[in-house]
Write an enzyme that holds these catalytic residues in place. Structure first.
Site, PDB file in Angstrom:
ATOM      1  N   THR A 245       1.024  -1.360  -0.061  1.00  0.00           N
ATOM      2  CA  THR A 245       0.034  -0.032   0.159  1.00  0.00           C
ATOM      3  C   THR A 245       0.904   1.352   0.168  1.00  0.00           C
ATOM      4  O   THR A 245       1.350   1.495  -0.918  1.00  0.00           O
ATOM      5  CB  THR A 245      -0.978   0.006   1.125  1.00  0.00           C
ATOM      6  OG1 THR A 245      -0.354  -0.156   2.357  1.00  0.00           O
ATOM      7  CG2 THR A 245      -2.187  -1.119   0.958  1.00  0.00           C
TER       8      THR A 245
ATOM      9  N   LYS B  43       4.113  -7.143   3.900  1.00  0.00           N
ATOM     10  CA  LYS B  43       3.588  -5.884   3.649  1.00  0.00           C
ATOM     11  C   LYS B  43       3.566  -5.050   4.968  1.00  0.00           C
ATOM     12  O   LYS B  43       2.955  -5.541   5.878  1.00  0.00           O
ATOM     13  CB  LYS B  43       2.514  -5.376   2.748  1.00  0.00           C
ATOM     14  CG  LYS B  43       1.185  -5.770   3.160  1.00  0.00           C
ATOM     15  CD  LYS B  43       0.691  -4.724   3.932  1.00  0.00           C
ATOM     16  CE  LYS B  43       0.499  -3.259   3.445  1.00  0.00           C
ATOM     17  NZ  LYS B  43      -0.145  -2.246   4.374  1.00  0.00           N
TER      18      LYS B  43
ATOM     19  N   THR C 258       0.155  -2.903  11.096  1.00  0.00           N
ATOM     20  CA  THR C 258      -0.705  -3.175   9.821  1.00  0.00           C
ATOM     21  C   THR C 258       0.438  -3.779   8.631  1.00  0.00           C
ATOM     22  O   THR C 258       1.128  -3.088   8.238  1.00  0.00           O
ATOM     23  CB  THR C 258      -1.030  -1.875   9.109  1.00  0.00           C
ATOM     24  OG1 THR C 258      -2.068  -1.222   9.818  1.00  0.00           O
ATOM     25  CG2 THR C 258      -1.396  -2.087   7.867  1.00  0.00           C
TER      26      THR C 258
ATOM     27  N   GLU D 163       6.422   4.595   7.076  1.00  0.00           N
ATOM     28  CA  GLU D 163       5.999   5.778   6.153  1.00  0.00           C
ATOM     29  C   GLU D 163       6.576   7.062   6.471  1.00  0.00           C
ATOM     30  O   GLU D 163       6.847   7.675   7.530  1.00  0.00           O
ATOM     31  CB  GLU D 163       4.401   6.074   6.536  1.00  0.00           C
ATOM     32  CG  GLU D 163       3.541   4.948   5.844  1.00  0.00           C
ATOM     33  CD  GLU D 163       2.154   5.173   6.345  1.00  0.00           C
ATOM     34  OE1 GLU D 163       1.375   4.129   5.641  1.00  0.00           O
ATOM     35  OE2 GLU D 163       1.822   5.799   7.303  1.00  0.00           O
TER      36      GLU D 163
ATOM     37  N   ASN E 219      -0.320  10.427   5.723  1.00  0.00           N
ATOM     38  CA  ASN E 219      -1.338  10.175   6.499  1.00  0.00           C
ATOM     39  C   ASN E 219      -2.585  11.198   6.196  1.00  0.00           C
ATOM     40  O   ASN E 219      -3.775  10.940   6.369  1.00  0.00           O
ATOM     41  CB  ASN E 219      -1.025   9.819   7.910  1.00  0.00           C
ATOM     42  CG  ASN E 219      -0.501   8.367   7.919  1.00  0.00           C
ATOM     43  OD1 ASN E 219      -1.262   7.277   7.815  1.00  0.00           O
ATOM     44  ND2 ASN E 219       0.756   8.226   7.941  1.00  0.00           N
TER      45      ASN E 219
ATOM     46  N   SER F 157      -7.447  10.153   0.112  1.00  0.00           N
ATOM     47  CA  SER F 157      -7.790  11.063  -0.937  1.00  0.00           C
ATOM     48  C   SER F 157      -6.773  10.692  -2.024  1.00  0.00           C
ATOM     49  O   SER F 157      -6.732  11.254  -2.990  1.00  0.00           O
ATOM     50  CB  SER F 157      -7.768  12.367  -0.655  1.00  0.00           C
ATOM     51  OG  SER F 157      -6.609  12.839   0.019  1.00  0.00           O
TER      52      SER F 157
END
Length: 407
Positions: free
Chosen positions: A153, A179, A190, A276, A402, A407
């Protein structure tokens, strides 16, 4: 033990495929399938979050009660979490479609999803994806690598590893892919992790090996302190290596366990290092502890400290933030006995001794902290226990990623 090139297709009898089903993404592959030519014994561990995604519930039921497992279907983009009974029914529909295409029982199919919470899966695309992936299943290294890429992702790199060991004259292989980049916190994160092996082992010992090992691997990483709704680690064993079945904790079990640990730790570190927006893998070692529990608590407290993570991003040897995070962890220790070191490929530097700063070079410290992998080691001088946790630095890009995720 020897590390080899590959991932989930490295072990005998395992195949993989992937496709661009346009579940959410329109410019990349977003579905993957793992398949074993023969039935597998299975083990699984799952999120500790009370809010559990539908695939987590489905997989736990199948792993615990099905006679065997033979396939896994994974999608990226939509998590199928907080989707009620409709979402759970989609797990069953996914398994049914895969079972029909593969000519295997419905209860031998596991499912996994990752992505946005609250959206329902587009089942027409899921079914179409399964139909496309089935004839493309392949044991090639490339197929495994492509599958690892398809489940990403916000990950920036694919994550896979494979090793080989020898048991009773037979070569046994363990491979895996995962992942994970955000919403990652100790006690599962996650992350989706899929491990395949051709070892012959009893289900009881397979389950125990995974249950024990996640405590020192997946449960020792954190990116942002958020425990996901979808965390799942699945381990499949098809026995095709032909070794004498492991039915007791003997030398063969220990060899297998150590190899499994290497695979799990490698995948866990790959996730922590791809947090991230991050620029560095941050490793924290607590040594000289009175107990393993104390060491675990202290190391986790440091890697989850936002101030410490920000200091690592700034290449700032702000050791006070590390000592502070240890101090509020809840574990008891004497701060006036702590020695602290920073280490990386650029060198090793002792920063404090017995809780007091040493006259170190800030320039040298910055150089050490500017590497892509940084380690902080704290010796609390209370005993022989130790623990290691992994996290990453906290950057501007974490907020950007994040803030714009849906969007």
């Amino acid at each position: 033990m020897k590390e080899i090139i590959g991932g989930v297709t490295a072990a005998q009898g395992f195949k993989a495929s992937c496709t661009a089903a346009e579940i959410k993404y329109k410019d990349r592959k977003d579905m993957a399938m793992i398949y074993s030519e023969v039935p597998c014994k299975a083990a699984g561990t799952y999120t500790t979050n009370i809010v559990k995604a539908a695939p987590v519930k489905w997989d736990k039921e199948m792993v615990d009660h099905s006679p065997f497992i033979q396939a896994i279907v994974v999608n990226a983009g939509i998590a199928n979490a907080c989707t009620g009974q409709e979402g759970y029914s989609y797990c069953k529909e996914t398994a049914k479609e895969a079972a029909e295409c593969l000519s295997i029982p419905e209860d031998s199919v596991l499912v996994a999803s990752t992505g946005v919470i609250g959206m329902q899966l587009p089942m027409d695309r899921i079914r179409a994806g399964i139909k496309v992936m089935t004839p493309d299943l392949s044991p090639s290294i490339e197929s495994g690598t492509n599958a690892a890429t398809a489940i990403m992702t916000t990950d920036t790199v694919k994550k896979e590893v494979a090793v080989q060991i020898e048991l009773g004259g037979k070569i046994v292989t363990i491979g895996g892919m995962c992942k994970g980049s955000g919403m990652i916190h100790p006690d599962m994160c996650t992350m989706l992790s899929f491990i395949t092996t051709d070892v012959a082992i009893s289900k009881e010992l397979l389950v125990e090996a995974l249950r024990v090992d996640i405590k020192d691997t997946y449960n020792m990483i954190s990116v942002d302190g958020d425990t996901s709704t979808n965390d799942t680690v699945l381990l499949l064993s098809n026995g095709l290596a032909g070794n004498k079945e492991i039915t007791e904790k003997n030398e063969d079990y220990d060899t297998f366990f150590n190899a499994l640990h290497y695979v799990n730790e490698t995948l866990a570190k790959k996730m922590a290092g791809d947090g991230e927006g991050c620029t560095a893998l941050f490793e924290v070692k607590i040594i000289g502890a009175e107990s393993k529990e104390q060491a675990v608590t202290l190391s986790k407290s440091v890697i989850t400290s936002s101030l410490t993570k920000a200091a690592i991003f700034g290449h700032d040897a702000n050791w006070g933030r590390i000592l502070c995070a240890m101090g509020y962890s809840g574990a008891q220790f004497d701060p006036e006995k702590v020695d602290l070191y920073f280490e990386s490929a650029a060198g090793k530097l002792k920063i404090i001794e017995d809780g007091v700063a040493l006259p170190y070079s800030e320039e040298e410290a910055t150089k050490i902290l500017s590497e892509p992998e940084v380690t902080a080691t704290a010796d609390i001088k209370m005993g022989e226990a130790k623990a290691t946790a992994w996290g990453c630095d906290l950057t501007f890009d974490y907020v950007k990623i994040n803030a714009d995720y849906r969007s």
